[in-house]
Design a protein around this motif. Structure first.
Motif, PDB file in Angstrom:
ATOM      1  N   SER A   1       5.155 -11.728   0.053  1.00 29.26           N
ATOM      2  CA  SER A   1       4.606 -11.297  -1.234  1.00 29.26           C
ATOM      3  C   SER A   1       4.950  -9.830  -1.518  1.00 29.26           C
ATOM      4  N   MET A   2       5.161  -9.043  -0.470  1.00 31.82           N
ATOM      5  CA  MET A   2       5.594  -7.654  -0.577  1.00 31.82           C
ATOM      6  C   MET A   2       4.797  -6.868  -1.634  1.00 31.82           C
ATOM      7  N   GLN A   3       3.500  -6.737  -1.372  1.00 30.63           N
ATOM      8  CA  GLN A   3       2.644  -5.961  -2.260  1.00 30.63           C
ATOM      9  C   GLN A   3       2.790  -4.477  -1.907  1.00 30.63           C
ATOM     10  N   LEU A   4       3.026  -3.661  -2.943  1.00 29.98           N
ATOM     11  CA  LEU A   4       3.116  -2.209  -2.713  1.00 29.98           C
ATOM     12  C   LEU A   4       1.701  -1.667  -2.548  1.00 29.98           C
ATOM     13  N   LYS A   5       1.367  -1.249  -1.328  1.00 29.77           N
ATOM     14  CA  LYS A   5      -0.014  -0.859  -1.020  1.00 29.77           C
ATOM     15  C   LYS A   5      -0.221   0.653  -1.052  1.00 29.77           C
ATOM     16  N   LYS A   6       0.803   1.402  -0.607  1.00 30.96           N
ATOM     17  CA  LYS A   6       0.637   2.847  -0.495  1.00 30.96           C
ATOM     18  C   LYS A   6       1.942   3.548  -0.843  1.00 30.96           C
ATOM     19  N   LEU A   7       1.826   4.797  -1.261  1.00 34.19           N
ATOM     20  CA  LEU A   7       2.982   5.667  -1.455  1.00 34.19           C
ATOM     21  C   LEU A   7       2.710   6.973  -0.716  1.00 34.19           C
ATOM     22  N   TYR A   8       3.679   7.381   0.083  1.00 34.10           N
ATOM     23  CA  TYR A   8       3.566   8.681   0.764  1.00 34.10           C
ATOM     24  C   TYR A   8       4.487   9.647   0.042  1.00 34.10           C
ATOM     25  N   ASN A   9       3.901  10.634  -0.611  1.00 31.42           N
ATOM     26  CA  ASN A   9       4.652  11.631  -1.370  1.00 31.42           C
ATOM     27  C   ASN A   9       4.932  12.828  -0.461  1.00 31.42           C
ATOM     28  N   TYR A  10       6.200  13.001  -0.077  1.00 29.49           N
ATOM     29  CA  TYR A  10       6.533  14.031   0.915  1.00 29.49           C
ATOM     30  C   TYR A  10       6.286  15.444   0.400  1.00 29.49           C
ATOM     31  N   PRO A  11       6.679  15.815  -0.852  1.00 28.87           N
ATOM     32  CA  PRO A  11       6.468  17.206  -1.291  1.00 28.87           C
ATOM     33  C   PRO A  11       5.010  17.655  -1.202  1.00 28.87           C
ATOM     34  N   SER A  12       4.071  16.740  -1.508  1.00 29.15           N
ATOM     35  CA  SER A  12       2.653  17.123  -1.435  1.00 29.15           C
ATOM     36  C   SER A  12       1.990  16.688  -0.131  1.00 29.15           C
ATOM     37  N   ASP A  13       2.764  15.959   0.730  1.00 26.36           N
ATOM     38  CA  ASP A  13       2.254  15.454   2.009  1.00 26.36           C
ATOM     39  C   ASP A  13       0.952  14.668   1.811  1.00 26.36           C
ATOM     40  N   GLN A  14       0.958  13.780   0.804  1.00 26.68           N
ATOM     41  CA  GLN A  14      -0.230  12.992   0.484  1.00 26.68           C
ATOM     42  C   GLN A  14       0.079  11.492   0.503  1.00 26.68           C
ATOM     43  N   ILE A  15      -0.947  10.729   0.866  1.00 23.79           N
ATOM     44  CA  ILE A  15      -0.844   9.264   0.802  1.00 23.79           C
ATOM     45  C   ILE A  15      -1.690   8.787  -0.373  1.00 23.79           C
ATOM     46  N   PHE A  16      -1.097   7.962  -1.225  1.00 21.20           N
ATOM     47  CA  PHE A  16      -1.793   7.464  -2.408  1.00 21.20           C
ATOM     48  C   PHE A  16      -1.981   5.953  -2.270  1.00 21.20           C
ATOM     49  N   GLU A  17      -3.210   5.491  -2.500  1.00 21.14           N
ATOM     50  CA  GLU A  17      -3.491   4.057  -2.509  1.00 21.14           C
ATOM     51  C   GLU A  17      -3.049   3.469  -3.853  1.00 21.14           C
ATOM     52  N   GLU A  18      -3.014   2.137  -3.949  1.00 16.42           N
ATOM     53  CA  GLU A  18      -2.430   1.492  -5.134  1.00 16.42           C
ATOM     54  C   GLU A  18      -3.211   1.770  -6.421  1.00 16.42           C
ATOM     55  N   ASP A  19      -4.501   2.111  -6.309  1.00 19.83           N
ATOM     56  CA  ASP A  19      -5.253   2.392  -7.530  1.00 19.83           C
ATOM     57  C   ASP A  19      -4.944   3.792  -8.077  1.00 19.83           C
ATOM     58  N   ALA A  20      -4.108   4.566  -7.341  1.00 18.34           N
ATOM     59  CA  ALA A  20      -3.774   5.930  -7.780  1.00 18.34           C
ATOM     60  C   ALA A  20      -2.290   6.096  -8.082  1.00 18.34           C
ATOM     61  N   PHE A  21      -1.574   4.982  -8.297  1.00 18.55           N
ATOM     62  CA  PHE A  21      -0.123   5.082  -8.519  1.00 18.55           C
ATOM     63  C   PHE A  21       0.214   5.749  -9.851  1.00 18.55           C
ATOM     64  N   ASN A  22      -0.767   5.864 -10.764  1.00 18.85           N
ATOM     65  CA  ASN A  22      -0.523   6.522 -12.056  1.00 18.85           C
ATOM     66  C   ASN A  22      -0.519   8.043 -11.955  1.00 18.85           C
ATOM     67  N   ASN A  23      -0.813   8.571 -10.784  1.00 17.07           N
ATOM     68  CA  ASN A  23      -0.837  10.021 -10.598  1.00 17.07           C
ATOM     69  C   ASN A  23       0.526  10.614 -10.948  1.00 17.07           C
ATOM     70  N   PRO A  24       0.562  11.628 -11.828  1.00 12.35           N
ATOM     71  CA  PRO A  24       1.847  12.247 -12.230  1.00 12.35           C
ATOM     72  C   PRO A  24       2.662  12.777 -11.050  1.00 12.35           C
ATOM     73  N   ALA A  25       1.993  13.137  -9.948  1.00 13.54           N
ATOM     74  CA  ALA A  25       2.710  13.673  -8.784  1.00 13.54           C
ATOM     75  C   ALA A  25       3.661  12.635  -8.175  1.00 13.54           C
TER      76      ALA A  25
END
Length: 841
Positions: A314-338
Motif C-alpha cells: 500500500s506504501m502509505q507515506l507516513k513521515k517526512l524527514y526534512n534535513y535542513p530543519s532536522d525535523q520529522i513531520f507526521e502525515e497530518d503536518a505535510f502541508n507545512n511550508p517547510a
C-alpha cells in the motif's frame, strides 16, 4: 485516464471503430494446432490395450464366436469412451489454464484506459506499456517517457534500446519487453501479421521436460510391457503344446498379455496432473506446466519477496524527514511550508506517469499539498534510469523559460554517497534511517542538483547533489500473514526473504510476519565475494537477504538447489526473471507481477495471496499421495488377475482357462475409472501438512511400498485360488467355479480400493473422507456383477452361473480375509507411531 496522466488528445478508438477493425483484421492471436476429437480418438486407438482387444475380436470373428467378438467391440468402444472422456476433460482443463495465462493489456478506448484480454487488441488501438510488461502487438510510439525496450526475442541483442515518438526507429514489436518507463503506441499489426507471428509456429510451442515421476512411471510401464510380451509368448507356447490348438492357445496368451499390461498407470498420471492443475486454477493458482503440480508437494524452501507478498504494497507515506530543519513531520503536518522543497523534489524525481506505488503516492501528496500544480509546465528532457547498487534515479526537467529542475531519489545509502555532506552529517542521517528501519518503515533519500551546463555527466553519480531529506513509507504486513507462515513452518518448509529493501526494515517486517531466525542478515554485496561452494552453507542458514540484485538472487537460488533443496521462488519484477526461471517452482504474482516475471514463472497466484502457495503445496502432496495409492492399487489387483489366468494353466488344474478375455476386460473397465478418476478425487489425509516434504529424487514406489503391494496381491491371489479349489471340492462344474473365482476377485477389488484409501489410517477413518465417486463406482460394479451372475443371457455369455446365497457369503468372506488383514498391519503401524518408533507414512 487520470492515474496515467495520458495526454488529452489520445482518445483511442470508439466501439464502432473497434468493430470495423476486428471485422477487417480479426483477433490478435496466433492460432496453435488444436487436436480434433477424431485425432484424439486415433491416438487412443493406438494404445496397446486396444490393439490387443482388436486382435482378440478378430480371432473371435474368425472362429465364429460372434457374441464374444461383439462384446470385445463393445469393450473397445467403452475403453475408448473412458479414455476420450479423460483426455477431453484434461484438455478442457488445460485450455481453461491457457485462457487464464493470457495476459491483460491496457488500451485507451473512447478516452478511457481499460484492461482487456490481449487477443481483443485490434489494429488502430492505443496500447499502454510500462516497465516489466510484455508488448502484445506491433505498433509505433505516439507518447512516452523514460521508455526503453528489450528486443532480444527478435534481435538476439540483450541490451535495452531507448525509444520515443521522435526516434528514427519508433516501432515496438510483439513479444518484446518494456524495461523502463511508459509508452503509448498505436497498433499497426496483430496476430500472424506481427514480426513474431511471421517467424513461425515454433516460437509458440515449447516442449515441456518430463518430470522425475513421469520418467519413473514411463520406465515402469515399459518394463511391465516387456514382461507382458515375454509372458504372452510363454503362455501361448505352453498352451499350444498342451492343447495343440493355435486359436485357443493364442487367446490364452492374449488374455495373459491383457492382464499384465498396466495401461491404467500413464492414464492415471495424466488425469491426476491435468485435473490437479484445473482444481488449483479454481483456487486462483494458474499452473503453466501440469508436471509442476507434482513438484509442489516436494517444496522444501520458499524464497519470498517482501513488498506485496508479505506486505500489502500500500506504501502509505507516513513521515517526512526534512534535513535542513532536522525535523520529522507526521502525515497530518505535510502541508507545512517547510516541506515544500522536499515534497516537490520527491515528486520530480519520480516518473511523470507513475506506475510504482510509492511514486503514485508522492504525486498524490504533491497534488494535495502544493498551492500550484506546475507539472504541465515542465518537460522531462534528460533522465538517468534506476540503477546502481544500491539504486538511485535522476530526472531533469525544464520549462519554456529554461528554468531547470534536477531531482534524484533512491536508496538512502546511494543518495548519501552522492550528497555534499560531511561524514558527521551523514552519520546523523544514517542514525535516523536506522531508527526508521527498526520501526518497519521503507525509506528513500531525496536530493537536488543545481547543475547549469548542458554537457551532462555519463553517470548520475557524478552530479553534485544537495541532500534534502527522507521520505518514509509504511507498508504493513498483510492481515493473516502470520498464520500463513505458521502453516508453512508446520509443513517442514523453510522460508527465506529475498528483497531489495534494507536490513532494518526487512528484519522488522519479518518479525511482525512471524518469520523466525532473522538475526543473521546478508546483503547482495556481501554475497559477491563468495564462490558457489562457499555460498551453500550461507544460503542454507540465512533467512534474510537484503539489498538484493538479480545476480545475487540467482546465486542464492542456485546454492539452495545445489544443497538439494526444492526451491519455490516468489517474484514480481523484471529483475526476478533469472531466479524465477532457475527455481524448481517459479511463482509470480498475478496482480502486481510484471509480464516478464509471469513469463519466467511456472505458477501464477492470481490475487497475490501467499496463502495460495500453501494451498498449492497441499494440493501437490495430496496428488502425489493419491497417485501412489492408485499405482499400489493397480499393482495389487493386477497380481491376482495375472496369477489366476496363468497358474491353473501351468499347474494343470481341472479348468485351465478359468478366465477368458471377456472376464479380464470387465476387470479392466472397473479398474480404469477407479484408479484414475476415483482416486484423483480422494481428499488429503489429515496431518499431511504436518509432515516434512518428501525428497524430490524419491522413486514413486520404494522397495517397502512395492513389497506391500506385492504382498497384498499375493494374499488376494491365495484367496481367489482358495475359492477356485473350494468350488471344485464342492462338486462345482467349470461355470460354477468360474463364477466363484470371478465374484471373489470382484469383491476383493472393491474392498482393496477402499482399504488402500489410506496406508496409515483405518478403513473406518477413510470412510469419513467425502468422495462420492467411491460409492458410485462400487454401486455400479455390484449392479453389473449381479447382472452377470443372475441375468441368464449375461451369465451364458460370461460362461458362468448364478451363485447361491451361501456361496456369495463364502466369496465375500474369502475376499474380506484376503484384503482386510491389511487393517491389522495399519493398526500395528499406528501403534508404532504412537510409541514414536515410526513416521506417519
Amino acid at each position: 485516464m487520470a492515474s496515467y496522466n495520458i495526454p488529452d488528445q489520445l482518445k483511442g478508438l470508439s466501439p464502432e471503430e473497434v468493430k470495423t477493425s476486428r471485422e477487417r483484421y480479426g483477433f490478435n492471436r496466433i492460432e496453435t494446432i488444436r487436436h480434433s476429437a477424431f485425432e484424439m480418438l486415433v491416438d487412443i486407438l493406438k494404445e496397446p490395450m486396444l490393439i490387443l482387444l482388436f486382435a482378440i475380436s478378430i480371432i473371435y470373428v474368425i472362429v465364429g464366436n460372434y457374441g464374444e467378438a461383439l462384446f470385445m467391440f463393445v469393450a473397445i468402444v467403452a475403453v475408448s469412451a473412458i479414455s476420450l472422456y479423460q483426455d477431453n476433460r484434461s484438455r478442457k482443463a488445460l485450455e481453461e489454464l491457457e485462457k487464464l495465462n493470457e495476459p491483460l493489456s491496457m488500451v485507451i478506448r473512447a478516452g478511457k484506459v481499460i484492461k482487456l484480454p490481449t487477443h481483443e487488441i485490434v489494429v488502430g488501438d492505443l496500447c499502454i506499456t510500462e516497465e516489466g510488461k510484455m508488448i502484445n502487438a506491433d505498433g509505433h510510439i505516439v507518447h512516452s517517457n523514460d521508455f526503453s525496450v528489450n528486443e532480444a526475442s527478435l534481435t538476439g541483442e540483450s541490451f535495452s534500446v531507448f525509444k520515443n515518438s521522435d526516434s528514427d526507429n519508433n516501432q515496438v514489436y510483439s513479444g518484446t519487453i518494456s524495461v523502463s518507463g511508459l509508452a503509448v503506441f498505436k497498433v499497426d499489426h496483430i496476430g500472424k501479421a506481427t514480426k513474431i507471428g511471421q517467424i513461425g509456429d515454433a516460437i509458440t510451442s515449447i516442449k515441456e521436460e518430463s518430470s522425475p515421476l513421469q520418467i519413473q512411471i514411463r520406465q515402469f510401464v515399459k518394463w511391465m510391457g516387456i514382461a507382458g510380451i515375454i509372458i504372452f509368448l510363454m503362455v501361448w507356447g505352453y498352451s499350444f503344446i498342451q492343447t495343440g490348438s493355435l486359436v485357443s492357445s493364442l487367446l490364452n496368451g492374449l488374455t495373459m498379455a491383457m492382464s499384465v499390461l498396466p495401461e491404467e498407470i500413464p492414464v492415471a498420471f495424466t488425469t491426476f496432473m491435468a485435473l490437479g492443475a484445473w482444481k488449483l486454477m479454481r483456487e486462483g493458482i494458474i499452473v503453466k506446466k501440469t508436471s509442476i503440480v507434482e513438484t509442489l508437494g516436494s517444496t522444501t524452501v520458499i524464497c519470498t519477496d517482501k513488498t506485496g507478498t508479505i506486505t500489502e504494497n500500500s506504501m502509505q507515506l507516513k513521515k517526512l524527514y526534512n534535513y535542513p530543519s532536522d525535523q520529522i513531520f507526521e502525515e497530518d503536518a505535510f502541508n507545512n511550508p517547510a516541506l515544500s522543497t522536499l515534497i516537490n523534489y520527491a515528486m520530480w524525481s519520480s516518473e511523470p506517469v507513475p506506475f510504482d506505488p510509492m511514486e503514485k503516492t508522492l504525486h498524490k501528496v504533491y497534488e494535495s499539498t502544493q498551492k500550484e500544480d506546475v507539472r504541465r509546465n515542465y518537460e522531462l528532457f534528460h533522465e538517468y534510469p534506476l540503477e546502481g547498487k544500491p539504486p538511485m534515479m535522476t530526472h531533469l526537467f525544464q520549462n519554456a523559460a529554461k528554468d531547470r529542475i534536477i531531482a534524484a531519489k533512491g536508496a538512502p545509502e546511494a543518495i548519501l554517497a552522492v550528497s555534499r555532506l560531511s561524514d558527521q552529517e551523514k552519520d546523523k542521517v544514517r542514525a535516523q534511517i536506522t531508527q526508521f528501519g527498526k520501526e518497519g518503515y521503507r525509506v528513500l533519500g531525496v536530493a537536488r542538483s543545481d547543475y547549469a551546463g548542458n554537457d551532462f555527466p555519463d553517470k548520475q553519480q557524478d552530479f553534485e547533489f544537495n541532500f534534502l531529506g527522507l521520505v518514509v513509507f509504511y507498508d504493513p504486513p498483510k492481515p493473516g500473514i502470520k498464520e500463513v507462515f505458521k502453516h508453512i513452518y508446520d509443513a517442514g518448509i523453510q522460508v527465506k526473504v529475498i528483497t531489495g529493501d534494507n536490513a532494518d526494515t526487512t528484519a522488522s517486517i519479518a518479525a511482525q510476519a512471524g518469520i523466525v531466525n532473522t538475526v543473521e542478515v546478508q546483503s547482495g554485496n556481501d554475497l559477491q565475494g563468495y564462490t558457489q561452494e562457499a555460498l551453500i552453507p550461507i544460503a542454507e542458514r540465512t533467512v534474510l537477504f537484503t539489498r538484493m540484485f538479480p545476480e545475487a538472487k540467482l546465486a542464492v537460488v542456485n546454492a539452495l538447489k545445489k544443497k538439494g533443496e526444492v526451491v519455490a521462488m516468489l517474484g514480481d519484477g523484471v529483475n526476478d526473471g533469472p531466479a524465477l526461471k532457475a527455481a524448481h517452482i517459479g511463482v509470480a504474482m498475478g496482480n502486481k507481477g510484471t509480464e516478464i516475471a509471469k513469463a519466467a514463472a511456472a505458477l501464477i497466484i492470481t490475487n497475490d495471496d501467499l496463502d495460495k502457495l500453501v494451498v498449492g503445496v497441499a494440493a501437490g502432496r495430496r496428488i502425489y499421495a493419491n497417485i501412489k495409492k492408485a499405482i499400489q492399487y493397480i499393482i495389487s489387483i493386477h497380481i491376482p488377475i495375472i496369477l489366476t489366468v496363468s497358474l491353473p494353466l501351468f499347474l494343470g488344474w481341472i479348468y485351465p482357462q478359468i478366465f477368458t478375455p471377456v472376464h479380464v476386460i470387465f476387470m479392466e473397465l472397473v479398474m480404469g475409472p477407479t484408479c484414475s478418476i476415483v482416486y484423483e478425487n480422494e481428499p488429503m489425509e489429515k496431518n499431511t501438512m504436518l509432515q516434512p516434504p518428501r525428497t524430490l529424487t524419491d522413486t514413486f514406489l520404494n522397495l517397502r511400498e512395492l513389497a506391500i503391494s506385492i504382498i497384498q496381491g499375493l494374499v488376494i491371489t491365495a484367496g481367489v485360488l482358495f475359492a477356485y479349489q473350494w468350488a471344485v471340492q464342492h462338486a462345482g462344474d467349470e461355470e460354477n467355479t468360474r463364477a466363484m473365482v470371478f465374484t471373489t476377485l470382484i469383491f476383493s477389488n472393491m474392498l482393496l480400493s477402499l482399504v488402500n484409501r489410506s496406508f496409515h489410517y483405518s478403513l473406518f477413518n477413510s470412510l469419513k473422507n467425502r468422495n462420492m465417486l467411491f460409492p458410485i463406482v462400487i454401486g455400479l460394479t455390484l449392479i453389473l456383477l449381479f447382472a452377470i451372475l443372475y441375468i441368464r443371457p449375461f451369465a451364458n455369455f460370461f460362461q458362468l452361473k448364478g451363485l447361491s446365497l451361501p456361496e456369495l457369503g463364502i466369496a465375500l468372506l474369502i475376499a474380506a480375509v484376503s484384503v482386510l488383514w491389511f487393517e491389522l498391519y495399519k493398526l500395528y503401524k499406528r501403534y508404532l507411531v504412537g510409541k514414536g518408533q515410526a513416521s506417519l507414512h
